[in-house]
Design a protein around this motif. Sequence first.
Motif, PDB file in Angstrom:
ATOM      1  N   TRP A   1     -32.449   0.927  60.359  1.00 21.70           N
ATOM      2  CA  TRP A   1     -32.867   1.673  59.158  1.00 21.70           C
ATOM      3  C   TRP A   1     -31.675   1.914  58.251  1.00 21.70           C
ATOM      4  O   TRP A   1     -31.797   1.871  57.029  1.00 21.70           O
TER       5      TRP A   1
ATOM      6  N   PHE B   1     -31.076  -2.776  50.943  1.00 15.10           N
ATOM      7  CA  PHE B   1     -32.017  -2.923  49.836  1.00 15.10           C
ATOM      8  C   PHE B   1     -33.034  -1.788  49.905  1.00 15.10           C
ATOM      9  O   PHE B   1     -34.028  -1.871  50.615  1.00 15.10           O
TER      10      PHE B   1
ATOM     11  N   PRO C   1     -35.411  -0.485  47.933  1.00 11.71           N
ATOM     12  CA  PRO C   1     -36.853  -0.638  47.683  1.00 11.71           C
ATOM     13  C   PRO C   1     -37.601  -1.222  48.878  1.00 11.71           C
ATOM     14  O   PRO C   1     -38.717  -0.813  49.186  1.00 11.71           O
ATOM     15  N   ALA C   2     -36.953  -2.173  49.574  1.00 13.65           N
ATOM     16  CA  ALA C   2     -37.609  -2.766  50.740  1.00 13.65           C
ATOM     17  C   ALA C   2     -37.746  -1.742  51.852  1.00 13.65           C
ATOM     18  O   ALA C   2     -38.794  -1.624  52.494  1.00 13.65           O
TER      19      ALA C   2
ATOM     20  N   ALA D   1     -37.951   1.432  51.557  1.00 16.36           N
ATOM     21  CA  ALA D   1     -38.976   2.408  51.186  1.00 16.36           C
ATOM     22  C   ALA D   1     -40.370   1.805  51.341  1.00 16.36           C
ATOM     23  O   ALA D   1     -41.276   2.444  51.871  1.00 16.36           O
ATOM     24  N   ALA D   2     -40.519   0.547  50.923  1.00 12.44           N
ATOM     25  CA  ALA D   2     -41.836  -0.099  50.997  1.00 12.44           C
ATOM     26  C   ALA D   2     -42.269  -0.288  52.450  1.00 12.44           C
ATOM     27  O   ALA D   2     -43.464  -0.323  52.745  1.00 12.44           O
ATOM     28  N   MET D   3     -41.311  -0.432  53.355  1.00 10.45           N
ATOM     29  CA  MET D   3     -41.664  -0.610  54.756  1.00 10.45           C
ATOM     30  C   MET D   3     -41.794   0.724  55.488  1.00 10.45           C
ATOM     31  O   MET D   3     -41.900   0.760  56.702  1.00 10.45           O
ATOM     32  N   GLY D   4     -41.733   1.802  54.729  1.00 12.07           N
ATOM     33  CA  GLY D   4     -42.008   3.101  55.324  1.00 12.07           C
ATOM     34  C   GLY D   4     -40.848   3.727  56.079  1.00 12.07           C
ATOM     35  O   GLY D   4     -41.036   4.635  56.874  1.00 12.07           O
ATOM     36  N   ILE D   5     -39.632   3.255  55.830  1.00 14.29           N
ATOM     37  CA  ILE D   5     -38.467   3.885  56.468  1.00 14.29           C
ATOM     38  C   ILE D   5     -38.150   5.182  55.727  1.00 14.29           C
ATOM     39  O   ILE D   5     -38.105   5.201  54.497  1.00 14.29           O
TER      40      ILE D   5
ATOM     41  N   LEU E   1     -47.268   3.853  47.958  1.00 18.75           N
ATOM     42  CA  LEU E   1     -46.063   4.187  47.182  1.00 18.75           C
ATOM     43  C   LEU E   1     -46.343   5.318  46.194  1.00 18.75           C
ATOM     44  O   LEU E   1     -45.468   6.098  45.871  1.00 18.75           O
TER      45      LEU E   1
ATOM     46  N   PRO F   1     -46.183   4.775  52.650  1.00 18.47           N
ATOM     47  CA  PRO F   1     -46.366   3.395  53.107  1.00 18.47           C
ATOM     48  C   PRO F   1     -46.735   3.293  54.594  1.00 18.47           C
ATOM     49  O   PRO F   1     -47.505   2.413  54.990  1.00 18.47           O
ATOM     50  N   LYS F   2     -46.201   4.196  55.399  1.00 14.84           N
ATOM     51  CA  LYS F   2     -46.509   4.191  56.833  1.00 14.84           C
ATOM     52  C   LYS F   2     -48.012   4.358  57.063  1.00 14.84           C
ATOM     53  O   LYS F   2     -48.615   3.673  57.887  1.00 14.84           O
TER      54      LYS F   2
ATOM     55  N   MET G   1     -49.830   1.168  56.223  1.00 15.25           N
ATOM     56  CA  MET G   1     -49.655   0.129  57.240  1.00 15.25           C
ATOM     57  C   MET G   1     -50.439   0.460  58.496  1.00 15.25           C
ATOM     58  O   MET G   1     -51.005  -0.411  59.139  1.00 15.25           O
TER      59      MET G   1
ATOM     60  N   GLU H   1     -51.330  -4.280  54.524  1.00 11.92           N
ATOM     61  CA  GLU H   1     -49.951  -4.757  54.403  1.00 11.92           C
ATOM     62  C   GLU H   1     -49.752  -5.237  52.975  1.00 11.92           C
ATOM     63  O   GLU H   1     -50.596  -5.947  52.429  1.00 11.92           O
TER      64      GLU H   1
ATOM     65  N   TYR I   1     -44.574  -7.699  48.235  1.00 10.59           N
ATOM     66  CA  TYR I   1     -44.160  -7.558  46.842  1.00 10.59           C
ATOM     67  C   TYR I   1     -43.472  -8.826  46.385  1.00 10.59           C
ATOM     68  O   TYR I   1     -43.069  -9.642  47.186  1.00 10.59           O
TER      69      TYR I   1
ATOM     70  N   SER J   1     -39.627  -6.757  49.523  1.00 13.38           N
ATOM     71  CA  SER J   1     -40.026  -6.264  50.835  1.00 13.38           C
ATOM     72  C   SER J   1     -39.126  -6.768  51.955  1.00 13.38           C
ATOM     73  O   SER J   1     -39.414  -6.591  53.118  1.00 13.38           O
TER      74      SER J   1
ATOM     75  N   GLY K   1     -38.708  -0.877  60.355  1.00 16.07           N
ATOM     76  CA  GLY K   1     -39.570   0.303  60.397  1.00 16.07           C
ATOM     77  C   GLY K   1     -40.556   0.315  61.554  1.00 16.07           C
ATOM     78  O   GLY K   1     -41.194   1.328  61.821  1.00 16.07           O
ATOM     79  N   ARG K   2     -40.694  -0.841  62.246  1.00 19.22           N
ATOM     80  CA  ARG K   2     -41.644  -0.911  63.366  1.00 19.22           C
ATOM     81  C   ARG K   2     -40.988  -1.632  64.549  1.00 19.22           C
ATOM     82  O   ARG K   2     -41.592  -2.499  65.171  1.00 19.22           O
TER      83      ARG K   2
ATOM     84  N   ARG L   1     -44.918 -11.582  58.717  1.00 20.94           N
ATOM     85  CA  ARG L   1     -44.766 -10.209  59.184  1.00 20.94           C
ATOM     86  C   ARG L   1     -46.096  -9.458  59.094  1.00 20.94           C
ATOM     87  O   ARG L   1     -46.520  -8.789  60.033  1.00 20.94           O
TER      88      ARG L   1
END
Lengths: 328, 243
Positions: free
Chosen positions: A193, A200, A202-203, A205-209, B54, B74-75, B78, B83, B86, B90, B104-105, B160
């Motif tokens: 994380w 990056f 934005p990535a 954040a978009a992946m929920g980190i 978002l 976003p969590k 998902m 999914e 972008y 992403s 994140g997973r 993914r």
Amino acid sequence: MKRLFKLALQKPELASTLLLVLLILMFQILSGAVFLSIDNVRGVLGLLPETALVAVGVTLLMICGEFDLSVGSVFALMPMTMAVLVVAGVPFWLAVFLGLALCAFIGFVNGWITIKFDIPSFITTLGMMFMARSMTVVVSGGFPPRIKPGAVPSWIFTGFVDDGGLVRASVLWFVGIAVLISLLLAKTNFGNWVRATGGFLPAAAAMGIPSGKVKIACFMICSVLAGFAGMIQSLRLNSFLPALGEGMELQAVAAAVIGGTSLMGGVGSIIGGLIGATLIRVIDNGMVMSQIDSNWFKFAIGALTIFAVVGNAWLRRRGRAMQVETDK
Amino acid sequence: MSTPIIETRNLHKWYSGVHALKGVSLKIEKGQALGLVGDNGAGKSTLINILSGLHRQDEGQILLEGQEVDIRNPKDSMRLGIETIYQYNSMVPLMTISRNVFIGREPLKWSIGGFGILDEQKMREESVKAIADVDLHLRSPDALVGELSGGQRQGVAIARAMHFKSKVMILDEPTNHLSVKETAKVIGFVKGLKEQGVTSVFISHNMHHVFACCDRIVAMALGQIVLDKPVSETSIEEVSEKL
């Protein structure tokens, strides 16, 4: 073979390791073989863990994409707070704990303000640098507290661990902590994380980190390490000075950058930061030992920082441009 | 008619005084490949950002397979099986493919309170498999994503999403900035999704791309849906006129 070479080119730590070895050899010759003498190595090893611990924290934070200028002030504030508490009758270990807790709190404030108000951490921590320095003077009341030698178990942090009196406990603490932080970065999901957040945003954040929380955690680790390093130095010198660690923040950044950490975040390694910190210490000490006018020290560090960044960028481009067989 | 996999009811969104979404109600059937088109500022991205967590809607409901859901981040999205891919943001270019697949997973060997040691072998093996499943052939899961071409990156992003068994895949401008050849590849991936029974929402400026792989077209303008037809009953000309 070529592939190995390519890999080596892309590893920025490698160039600085090479430079380190060269410098050690050079100083050894220039100083007439005094540089690697037991007495001198003892001196270097005494100081090294203190700078390097700060560099470890700063490196982690920079990989996460943030910056901390307040480490030098925290370096002084933690031991000062601890000493004042000890003098006031608080047990040593509780005082250490409270001192470190204060550092964690400062790190939290740095991170929280930076994230919450979306401002550059450069500014937040610049402010904190002044505030923490001021607090150091305020808590000391203008008179540095005095702790009788032997009144606190400082040997746990700074006592010599071998019979020859070469390696201090601080080296072991530092190695242990550095390994721990390296593993945290390389082998855990938290480390993933940190890299994603710095690499990056934005990535991430978009992946929920939860990148805000990740950053705040890095700020806290950075502050705690700086405070811990300051405590080690104060215990080694057995004096608690409000001016301790001035200029430390930029040396730590220089160490991280020399070791290949990017100011943009996402790139870097703890080992790189360590090599950078070692380089700085070696240059500092080596210049004195070689009887070079030590006023050139800052010049050397400055030049090395620029050289390292330019060199690393060049090496990485070369490494990437080099075509290697990718099949099989 | 079966329950739609995603349904939005009267979604509204304001951005500091701008009414970006004006009551969007949309039903997406399971297995459908829906093409969402519209000019800049038409509200496509706003709608997508709400579904992917978002942003949050100011008004209106989202139903997933008939159940009302609350997507706060976003969590959440998902976790519900949505999914989003972008156009470029992403993936972390400086990280390896296998690490990017699991951002994140991450699978963990053991953990305390959500933190723990990565199972790197599993990450490597499963990312290789996931990539092969979308018919993408990459030399190593340890290559950096930054070294891949734009089309390959989108392929990894789709791999993914597939790996995490998404029910609905939202592709936000996945063909932007790609060469003709790479675009064809991405369109191929999207067609592949339909064969695997995954519902997809494909957003693009480019009508040709949308018509090439979708079976229903929804056009938006000024925050509203202005056209909603099966691809067989409309044409690029008709859609362009509405925008």
